[in-house]
Design an enzyme around this catalytic site. Structure first.
Site, PDB file in Angstrom:
ATOM      1  N   GLY A  27       0.610  -1.774  -0.257  1.00 45.62           N
ATOM      2  CA  GLY A  27      -0.165  -0.196  -0.032  1.00 45.62           C
ATOM      3  C   GLY A  27       0.534   1.440  -0.001  1.00 45.62           C
ATOM      4  O   GLY A  27       0.611   2.469  -0.040  1.00 45.62           O
ATOM      5  N   GLY A  35      -1.920   7.158   0.651  1.00 40.02           N
ATOM      6  CA  GLY A  35      -2.342   7.221   1.923  1.00 40.02           C
ATOM      7  C   GLY A  35      -1.354   6.789   2.899  1.00 40.02           C
ATOM      8  O   GLY A  35      -0.086   7.689   3.425  1.00 40.02           O
ATOM      9  N   ASP A  40       2.287  -2.845  -3.871  1.00 39.45           N
ATOM     10  CA  ASP A  40       1.112  -2.450  -4.568  1.00 39.45           C
ATOM     11  C   ASP A  40       0.999  -2.413  -5.783  1.00 39.45           C
ATOM     12  O   ASP A  40       1.754  -2.818  -6.643  1.00 39.45           O
ATOM     13  CB  ASP A  40       1.311  -0.206  -4.283  1.00 39.45           C
ATOM     14  CG  ASP A  40      -0.210   0.032  -3.954  1.00 39.45           C
ATOM     15  OD1 ASP A  40      -1.172   0.364  -4.651  1.00 39.45           O
ATOM     16  OD2 ASP A  40      -0.256   1.089  -2.428  1.00 39.45           O
ATOM     17  N   ASP A  69      -1.563  -7.056  -7.676  1.00 41.19           N
ATOM     18  CA  ASP A  69      -2.737  -6.902  -7.379  1.00 41.19           C
ATOM     19  C   ASP A  69      -3.243  -8.186  -6.142  1.00 41.19           C
ATOM     20  O   ASP A  69      -3.496  -9.728  -6.101  1.00 41.19           O
ATOM     21  CB  ASP A  69      -3.799  -7.087  -8.147  1.00 41.19           C
ATOM     22  CG  ASP A  69      -4.798  -6.494  -8.672  1.00 41.19           C
ATOM     23  OD1 ASP A  69      -5.368  -6.693  -7.616  1.00 41.19           O
ATOM     24  OD2 ASP A  69      -5.750  -6.535  -9.676  1.00 41.19           O
ATOM     25  N   GLY A 125      -5.169  -1.648   1.109  1.00 42.99           N
ATOM     26  CA  GLY A 125      -6.140  -2.666   2.080  1.00 42.99           C
ATOM     27  C   GLY A 125      -7.474  -1.890   1.329  1.00 42.99           C
ATOM     28  O   GLY A 125      -6.834  -0.262   0.374  1.00 42.99           O
ATOM     29  N   SER A 143      -8.633  -1.601  11.536  1.00 37.81           N
ATOM     30  CA  SER A 143      -9.201  -0.890  12.106  1.00 37.81           C
ATOM     31  C   SER A 143     -10.183  -1.255  12.957  1.00 37.81           C
ATOM     32  O   SER A 143     -10.622  -1.830  13.395  1.00 37.81           O
ATOM     33  CB  SER A 143     -10.702  -0.899  10.682  1.00 37.81           C
ATOM     34  OG  SER A 143     -11.171   0.400  10.941  1.00 37.81           O
ATOM     35  N   TYR A 154     -15.870  -5.922   4.986  1.00 37.87           N
ATOM     36  CA  TYR A 154     -15.068  -4.745   5.224  1.00 37.87           C
ATOM     37  C   TYR A 154     -14.924  -4.762   7.005  1.00 37.87           C
ATOM     38  O   TYR A 154     -13.399  -5.340   7.619  1.00 37.87           O
ATOM     39  CB  TYR A 154     -14.804  -3.495   5.680  1.00 37.87           C
ATOM     40  CG  TYR A 154     -13.895  -2.274   5.329  1.00 37.87           C
ATOM     41  CD1 TYR A 154     -13.243  -2.456   4.989  1.00 37.87           C
ATOM     42  CD2 TYR A 154     -14.115  -1.990   7.385  1.00 37.87           C
ATOM     43  CE1 TYR A 154     -11.486  -1.836   5.522  1.00 37.87           C
ATOM     44  CE2 TYR A 154     -13.212  -1.171   7.721  1.00 37.87           C
ATOM     45  CZ  TYR A 154     -11.944  -0.891   6.600  1.00 37.87           C
ATOM     46  OH  TYR A 154     -10.395  -0.158   6.910  1.00 37.87           O
TER      47      TYR A 154
HETATM   48  N1  LIG Z   1      -8.615   6.421   5.352  1.00 39.00           N
HETATM   49  C1  LIG Z   1      -9.391   5.534   6.581  1.00 39.00           C
HETATM   50  O1  LIG Z   1      -9.703   5.895   7.504  1.00 39.00           O
HETATM   51  C2  LIG Z   1      -8.675   4.222   7.187  1.00 39.00           C
HETATM   52  C3  LIG Z   1      -9.227   3.850   8.944  1.00 39.00           C
HETATM   53  C4  LIG Z   1      -9.114   2.232   9.541  1.00 39.00           C
HETATM   54  C5  LIG Z   1      -8.105   1.628   8.533  1.00 39.00           C
HETATM   55  N2  LIG Z   1      -7.600   1.725   7.322  1.00 39.00           N
HETATM   56  C6  LIG Z   1      -6.552   0.958   6.351  1.00 39.00           C
HETATM   57  O2  LIG Z   1      -5.671   1.645   6.422  1.00 39.00           O
HETATM   58  C7  LIG Z   1      -4.759   0.999   5.504  1.00 39.00           C
HETATM   59  C8  LIG Z   1      -4.047   2.462   4.551  1.00 39.00           C
HETATM   60  O3  LIG Z   1      -5.622   2.640   3.823  1.00 39.00           O
HETATM   61  P1  LIG Z   1      -5.481   4.344   3.337  1.00 39.00           P
HETATM   62  O4  LIG Z   1      -7.038   5.269   4.389  1.00 39.00           O
HETATM   63  O5  LIG Z   1      -4.085   4.848   3.700  1.00 39.00           O
HETATM   64  O6  LIG Z   1      -5.872   3.816   1.899  1.00 39.00           O
HETATM   65  P2  LIG Z   1      -5.612   4.771  -0.057  1.00 39.00           P
HETATM   66  O7  LIG Z   1      -6.483   4.319  -0.668  1.00 39.00           O
HETATM   67  O8  LIG Z   1      -5.203   6.081   0.492  1.00 39.00           O
HETATM   68  O9  LIG Z   1      -4.020   3.777   0.644  1.00 39.00           O
HETATM   69  C9  LIG Z   1      -4.954   2.230   0.267  1.00 39.00           C
HETATM   70  C10 LIG Z   1      -3.107   1.380  -0.398  1.00 39.00           C
HETATM   71  O10 LIG Z   1      -3.405   0.039  -1.065  1.00 39.00           O
HETATM   72  C11 LIG Z   1      -3.954  -0.070  -2.046  1.00 39.00           C
HETATM   73  N3  LIG Z   1      -4.062  -0.981  -2.393  1.00 39.00           N
HETATM   74  C12 LIG Z   1      -5.864  -1.297  -2.725  1.00 39.00           C
HETATM   75  N4  LIG Z   1      -6.174  -2.506  -3.460  1.00 39.00           N
HETATM   76  C13 LIG Z   1      -4.840  -2.809  -3.713  1.00 39.00           C
HETATM   77  C14 LIG Z   1      -4.475  -4.201  -4.799  1.00 39.00           C
HETATM   78  N5  LIG Z   1      -5.822  -5.094  -5.053  1.00 39.00           N
HETATM   79  N6  LIG Z   1      -3.498  -4.325  -4.791  1.00 39.00           N
HETATM   80  C15 LIG Z   1      -2.560  -4.413  -4.797  1.00 39.00           C
HETATM   81  N7  LIG Z   1      -2.825  -2.697  -4.299  1.00 39.00           N
HETATM   82  C16 LIG Z   1      -4.226  -2.814  -3.656  1.00 39.00           C
HETATM   83  C17 LIG Z   1      -3.725   1.591  -3.406  1.00 39.00           C
HETATM   84  O11 LIG Z   1      -3.549   0.924  -4.182  1.00 39.00           O
HETATM   85  C18 LIG Z   1      -3.386   2.572  -2.050  1.00 39.00           C
HETATM   86  O12 LIG Z   1      -2.049   2.461  -2.641  1.00 39.00           O
HETATM   87  C19 LIG Z   1      -5.821  -0.003   4.644  1.00 39.00           C
HETATM   88  O13 LIG Z   1      -5.645  -1.308   5.518  1.00 39.00           O
HETATM   89  C20 LIG Z   1      -7.344   0.844   5.346  1.00 39.00           C
HETATM   90  O14 LIG Z   1      -8.556  -0.875   5.933  1.00 39.00           O
HETATM   91  C21 LIG Z   1      -7.635   3.473   6.937  1.00 39.00           C
END
Ligand SMILES: NC(=O)c1ccc[n+]([C@@H]2O[C@H](COP(=O)([O-])OP(=O)(O)OC[C@H]3O[C@@H](n4cnc5c(N)ncnc54)[C@H](O)[C@@H]3O)[C@@H](O)[C@H]2O)c1
Length: 264
Positions: A16, A20, A40, A55, A81, A121, A161
């Site tokens: 990831g 983010g 990623d 992926d 995620g 989460s 989720y």
């Molecule tokens: N943003 C929030 O509010 C929040 C809250 C709780 C938990 N989370 C968790 O934090 C983690 C990071 O999320 P974020 O907020 O930085 O989101 P984000 O969308 O900014 O980053 C997610 C990353 O995962 C990659 N990704 C998604 N699907 C993929 C796939 N099939 N194969 C390879 N890469 C893939 C995306 O390309 C992206 O770079 C996740 O696990 C999310 O569930 C986020």
């Protein structure tokens, strides 16, 4: 001494890393002199040691990624995620089955004294109430059998989720045995709402409860808030923090118990 100095020259795999929380964590690691292998579906705009395109919905790409990483590593950060606005099977493929597959493929390559941190989460906080169901999914030995189990246990995207994050929290508790067996710690970080590109998806899938969390705690987390805790938990100098979940939510979940936050 720069922040996160203990990561200097450590080999760290970050999933990831393109966006983010994962991107912010990667930035901190690069500033500290770590060698980052970014995984990623999108290439990160950062100067990492190696980028491996994966992926997580496609197990063959996870297998190829593990093969393309040479030698030993110190730390694995499973941050990639997807939110509960996508198809439930995709949620489980990315958040649980892919994360587990990559971890199991890399565990033999993690040096003693190393660590693994998965991002879960606070949506997974009810894991104890659903422990039977979670343990049954986690008892499936691999990606394909995990998918079969899911085929027999349909759920909507929102539940998928929450369930995915319950599975990640419990998975780390199971993997905590690796400290004794291999000298590798495993923990989870559970954020509340974080200001990243997928926050709008969480607003859509969770509804008014998400804004209530923000209101009660005063703000959303930043990616920096979460990245710092991921790097603290995974720090190569820690030795005894293992198989635990750290909620990083401004105290929201504890505030429900402490009585200083209210659900509505
Ligand atoms: N943003 C929030 O509010 C929040 C809250 C709780 C938990 N989370 C968790 O934090 C983690 C990071 O999320 P974020 O907020 O930085 O989101 P984000 O969308 O900014 O980053 C997610 C990353 O995962 C990659 N990704 C998604 N699907 C993929 C796939 N099939 N194969 C390879 N890469 C893939 C995306 O390309 C992206 O770079 C996740 O696990 C999310 O569930 C986020």
């Amino acid at each position: 001494m720069s922040q996160h100095e203990t990561y200097r020259n450590k080999r760290v795999v970050v999933t990831g890393a393109a966006s983010g929380i994962g991107r912010q964590t990667t930035e901190f690691l690069l500033a500290a002199g770590a060698k980052v292998i970014a995984i990623d579906r999108n290439a990160p705009d950062l100067k990492v040691e190696q980028f491996v395109s994966v992926d997580f919905t496609k197990p063959e790409t996870i297998d190829a990624a593990a093969k393309s990483i040479d030698g030993e590593i110190d730390v694995l950060l499973n941050i990639a995620g997807v939110p509960g606005t996508v198809d439930p099977e995709i949620v489980m493929r990315v958040n649980v089955l892919g994360l587990r597959m990559l971890t199991e493929l890399l565990i033999d390559r993690i040096r003693r004294g190393g660590s693994i941190t998965h991002v879960a989460s606070i949506a997974g906080a009810q894991w104890a109430a659903h422990l039977d169901e979670v343990q049954r999914l986690l008892a499936t030995p691999d990606y394909a059998t995990g998918l079969e189990w899911l085929g027999d246990h349909k759920m909507d995207s929102k539940r998928a989720y929450d369930f995915s994050k319950e599975c990640v929290v419990v998975m780390a508790k199971q993997q905590g045995k690796w400290l004794r067996e291999r000298g590798v710690r495993v923990n989870t970080v559970s954020p509340g709402p974080v200001q990243t590109p997928i926050l709008k998806d969480f607003r859509e899938s969770i509804g008014p409860l998400l804004d209530l969390v923000t209101r009660e705690t005063g703000r959303n987390a930043t990616a920096t808030d979460i990245a710092r805790v991921i790097l603290f938990l995974s720090d190569p100098t820690l030795e005894w923090l293992n198989a635990t979940d750290v909620q990083v939510d401004g105290g929201f979940m504890s505030g429900l118990v402490g009585g200083w936050v209210k659900l509505g």
